[in-house]
Design a protein around this motif. Structure first.
Motif, PDB file in Angstrom:
ATOM      1  N   ARG A  44       0.843  -1.199   0.000  1.00  0.00           N
ATOM      2  CA  ARG A  44       0.000   0.000   0.000  1.00  0.00           C
ATOM      3  C   ARG A  44       0.881   1.253   0.000  1.00  0.00           C
ATOM      4  O   ARG A  44       0.647   2.204  -0.722  1.00  0.00           O
ATOM      5  CB  ARG A  44      -0.926  -0.034   1.220  1.00  0.00           C
ATOM      6  CG  ARG A  44      -1.963   1.032   1.259  1.00  0.00           C
ATOM      7  CD  ARG A  44      -2.979   0.925   2.414  1.00  0.00           C
ATOM      8  NE  ARG A  44      -2.689   0.014   3.509  1.00  0.00           N
ATOM      9  CZ  ARG A  44      -3.111  -1.260   3.574  1.00  0.00           C
ATOM     10  NH1 ARG A  44      -3.821  -1.781   2.604  1.00  0.00           N
ATOM     11  NH2 ARG A  44      -2.818  -2.002   4.614  1.00  0.00           N
ATOM     12  N   ARG A  45       1.917   1.234   0.820  1.00  0.00           N
ATOM     13  CA  ARG A  45       2.808   2.401   0.917  1.00  0.00           C
ATOM     14  C   ARG A  45       3.602   2.608  -0.369  1.00  0.00           C
ATOM     15  O   ARG A  45       3.777   3.730  -0.813  1.00  0.00           O
ATOM     16  CB  ARG A  45       3.754   2.247   2.100  1.00  0.00           C
ATOM     17  CG  ARG A  45       3.039   2.371   3.424  1.00  0.00           C
ATOM     18  CD  ARG A  45       3.955   2.150   4.596  1.00  0.00           C
ATOM     19  NE  ARG A  45       3.193   2.240   5.834  1.00  0.00           N
ATOM     20  CZ  ARG A  45       3.684   2.700   6.955  1.00  0.00           C
ATOM     21  NH1 ARG A  45       4.932   3.105   7.026  1.00  0.00           N
ATOM     22  NH2 ARG A  45       2.930   2.743   8.032  1.00  0.00           N
ATOM     23  N   ILE A  46       4.089   1.522  -0.962  1.00  0.00           N
ATOM     24  CA  ILE A  46       4.921   1.635  -2.157  1.00  0.00           C
ATOM     25  C   ILE A  46       4.088   1.960  -3.393  1.00  0.00           C
ATOM     26  O   ILE A  46       4.413   2.871  -4.156  1.00  0.00           O
ATOM     27  CB  ILE A  46       5.732   0.342  -2.387  1.00  0.00           C
ATOM     28  CG1 ILE A  46       6.797   0.211  -1.296  1.00  0.00           C
ATOM     29  CG2 ILE A  46       6.367   0.317  -3.773  1.00  0.00           C
ATOM     30  CD1 ILE A  46       7.537  -1.100  -1.312  1.00  0.00           C
ATOM     31  N   PHE A  47       3.005   1.213  -3.611  1.00  0.00           N
ATOM     32  CA  PHE A  47       2.275   1.316  -4.865  1.00  0.00           C
ATOM     33  C   PHE A  47       1.122   2.311  -4.847  1.00  0.00           C
ATOM     34  O   PHE A  47       0.730   2.813  -5.901  1.00  0.00           O
ATOM     35  CB  PHE A  47       1.766  -0.060  -5.288  1.00  0.00           C
ATOM     36  CG  PHE A  47       2.879  -1.051  -5.506  1.00  0.00           C
ATOM     37  CD1 PHE A  47       3.806  -0.853  -6.511  1.00  0.00           C
ATOM     38  CD2 PHE A  47       3.007  -2.159  -4.696  1.00  0.00           C
ATOM     39  CE1 PHE A  47       4.841  -1.753  -6.713  1.00  0.00           C
ATOM     40  CE2 PHE A  47       4.042  -3.072  -4.885  1.00  0.00           C
ATOM     41  CZ  PHE A  47       4.965  -2.867  -5.903  1.00  0.00           C
ATOM     42  N   GLU A  48       0.572   2.581  -3.675  1.00  0.00           N
ATOM     43  CA  GLU A  48      -0.561   3.504  -3.595  1.00  0.00           C
ATOM     44  C   GLU A  48      -0.194   4.822  -2.930  1.00  0.00           C
ATOM     45  O   GLU A  48      -0.983   5.757  -2.949  1.00  0.00           O
ATOM     46  CB  GLU A  48      -1.721   2.849  -2.833  1.00  0.00           C
ATOM     47  CG  GLU A  48      -2.249   1.590  -3.498  1.00  0.00           C
ATOM     48  CD  GLU A  48      -3.275   0.873  -2.652  1.00  0.00           C
ATOM     49  OE1 GLU A  48      -3.800   1.471  -1.686  1.00  0.00           O
ATOM     50  OE2 GLU A  48      -3.559  -0.303  -2.956  1.00  0.00           O
ATOM     51  N   GLY A  49       0.965   4.871  -2.302  1.00  0.00           N
ATOM     52  CA  GLY A  49       1.365   6.084  -1.595  1.00  0.00           C
ATOM     53  C   GLY A  49       0.506   6.383  -0.382  1.00  0.00           C
ATOM     54  O   GLY A  49       0.457   7.508   0.096  1.00  0.00           O
ATOM     55  N   ALA A  50      -0.165   5.355   0.130  1.00  0.00           N
ATOM     56  CA  ALA A  50      -1.048   5.525   1.288  1.00  0.00           C
ATOM     57  C   ALA A  50      -0.409   4.867   2.504  1.00  0.00           C
ATOM     58  O   ALA A  50       0.327   3.895   2.393  1.00  0.00           O
ATOM     59  CB  ALA A  50      -2.398   4.894   1.018  1.00  0.00           C
ATOM     60  N   ARG A  51      -0.682   5.432   3.672  1.00  0.00           N
ATOM     61  CA  ARG A  51      -0.151   4.887   4.921  1.00  0.00           C
ATOM     62  C   ARG A  51      -1.297   4.644   5.890  1.00  0.00           C
ATOM     63  O   ARG A  51      -2.107   5.521   6.130  1.00  0.00           O
ATOM     64  CB  ARG A  51       0.829   5.855   5.565  1.00  0.00           C
ATOM     65  CG  ARG A  51       2.105   5.992   4.806  1.00  0.00           C
ATOM     66  CD  ARG A  51       3.025   6.991   5.507  1.00  0.00           C
ATOM     67  NE  ARG A  51       4.314   6.980   4.859  1.00  0.00           N
ATOM     68  CZ  ARG A  51       5.373   6.320   5.305  1.00  0.00           C
ATOM     69  NH1 ARG A  51       5.295   5.635   6.414  1.00  0.00           N
ATOM     70  NH2 ARG A  51       6.503   6.351   4.646  1.00  0.00           N
ATOM     71  N   LEU A  52      -1.292   3.462   6.436  1.00  0.00           N
ATOM     72  CA  LEU A  52      -2.266   3.109   7.459  1.00  0.00           C
ATOM     73  C   LEU A  52      -1.587   3.278   8.808  1.00  0.00           C
ATOM     74  O   LEU A  52      -0.476   2.775   8.994  1.00  0.00           O
ATOM     75  CB  LEU A  52      -2.701   1.652   7.255  1.00  0.00           C
ATOM     76  CG  LEU A  52      -3.862   1.133   8.060  1.00  0.00           C
ATOM     77  CD1 LEU A  52      -5.132   1.899   7.700  1.00  0.00           C
ATOM     78  CD2 LEU A  52      -4.059  -0.345   7.763  1.00  0.00           C
ATOM     79  N   PRO A  53      -2.197   3.983   9.748  1.00  0.00           N
ATOM     80  CA  PRO A  53      -1.583   4.102  11.075  1.00  0.00           C
ATOM     81  C   PRO A  53      -1.441   2.724  11.733  1.00  0.00           C
ATOM     82  O   PRO A  53      -2.144   1.784  11.384  1.00  0.00           O
ATOM     83  CB  PRO A  53      -2.572   4.965  11.866  1.00  0.00           C
ATOM     84  CG  PRO A  53      -3.515   5.522  10.880  1.00  0.00           C
ATOM     85  CD  PRO A  53      -3.460   4.676   9.658  1.00  0.00           C
ATOM     86  N   ILE A  54      -0.531   2.631  12.667  1.00  0.00           N
ATOM     87  CA  ILE A  54      -0.304   1.360  13.369  1.00  0.00           C
ATOM     88  C   ILE A  54      -1.609   0.837  13.971  1.00  0.00           C
ATOM     89  O   ILE A  54      -1.903  -0.355  13.889  1.00  0.00           O
ATOM     90  CB  ILE A  54       0.761   1.527  14.479  1.00  0.00           C
ATOM     91  CG1 ILE A  54       2.121   1.865  13.862  1.00  0.00           C
ATOM     92  CG2 ILE A  54       0.872   0.266  15.331  1.00  0.00           C
ATOM     93  CD1 ILE A  54       2.676   0.806  12.942  1.00  0.00           C
ATOM     94  N   ALA A  55      -2.393   1.738  14.542  1.00  0.00           N
ATOM     95  CA  ALA A  55      -3.676   1.314  15.122  1.00  0.00           C
ATOM     96  C   ALA A  55      -4.571   0.697  14.056  1.00  0.00           C
ATOM     97  O   ALA A  55      -5.278  -0.275  14.317  1.00  0.00           O
ATOM     98  CB  ALA A  55      -4.369   2.496  15.789  1.00  0.00           C
TER      99      ALA A  55
END
Length: 80
Positions: A44-55
């Motif tokens: 998600r971070r590499i291909f979509e540029g989105a970050r999900l919080p740890i929670a």
């Protein structure tokens, strides 16, 4: 999002009480599920540029564990 996985205490208790094959199955299932969710977050971070919080990541692991249990998976506990 304020996330608290109160079942962590229950999980720790289960792992302490479990023995033999049930402990191994539970630990392997949880490890596999956790690695899979981390891998998906990496993508998600590499291909979509989105970050999900740890929670949010913990919530996904929790939800997937619950769904796996409902589907008859190897995680022998009810994550809530």
């Amino acid at each position: 999002m304020d996330f608290r996985w109160t079942e962590l205490g229950c999980l720790a208790s289960l792992l302490v009480q479990a023995s033999g094959p049930s402990l191994v199955k539970c630990a392997r299932s949880l490890a596999t599920l956790t690695c899979w969710e981390i891998w998906k977050e990496r993508n998600r971070r590499i291909f979509e540029g989105a970050r999900l919080p740890i929670a949010g990541l913990l919530a996904r692991i929790h939800d997937e564990a619950r769904l796996g249990k409902l589907a008859g998976g190897l995680i022998p506990f009810d994550p809530g």
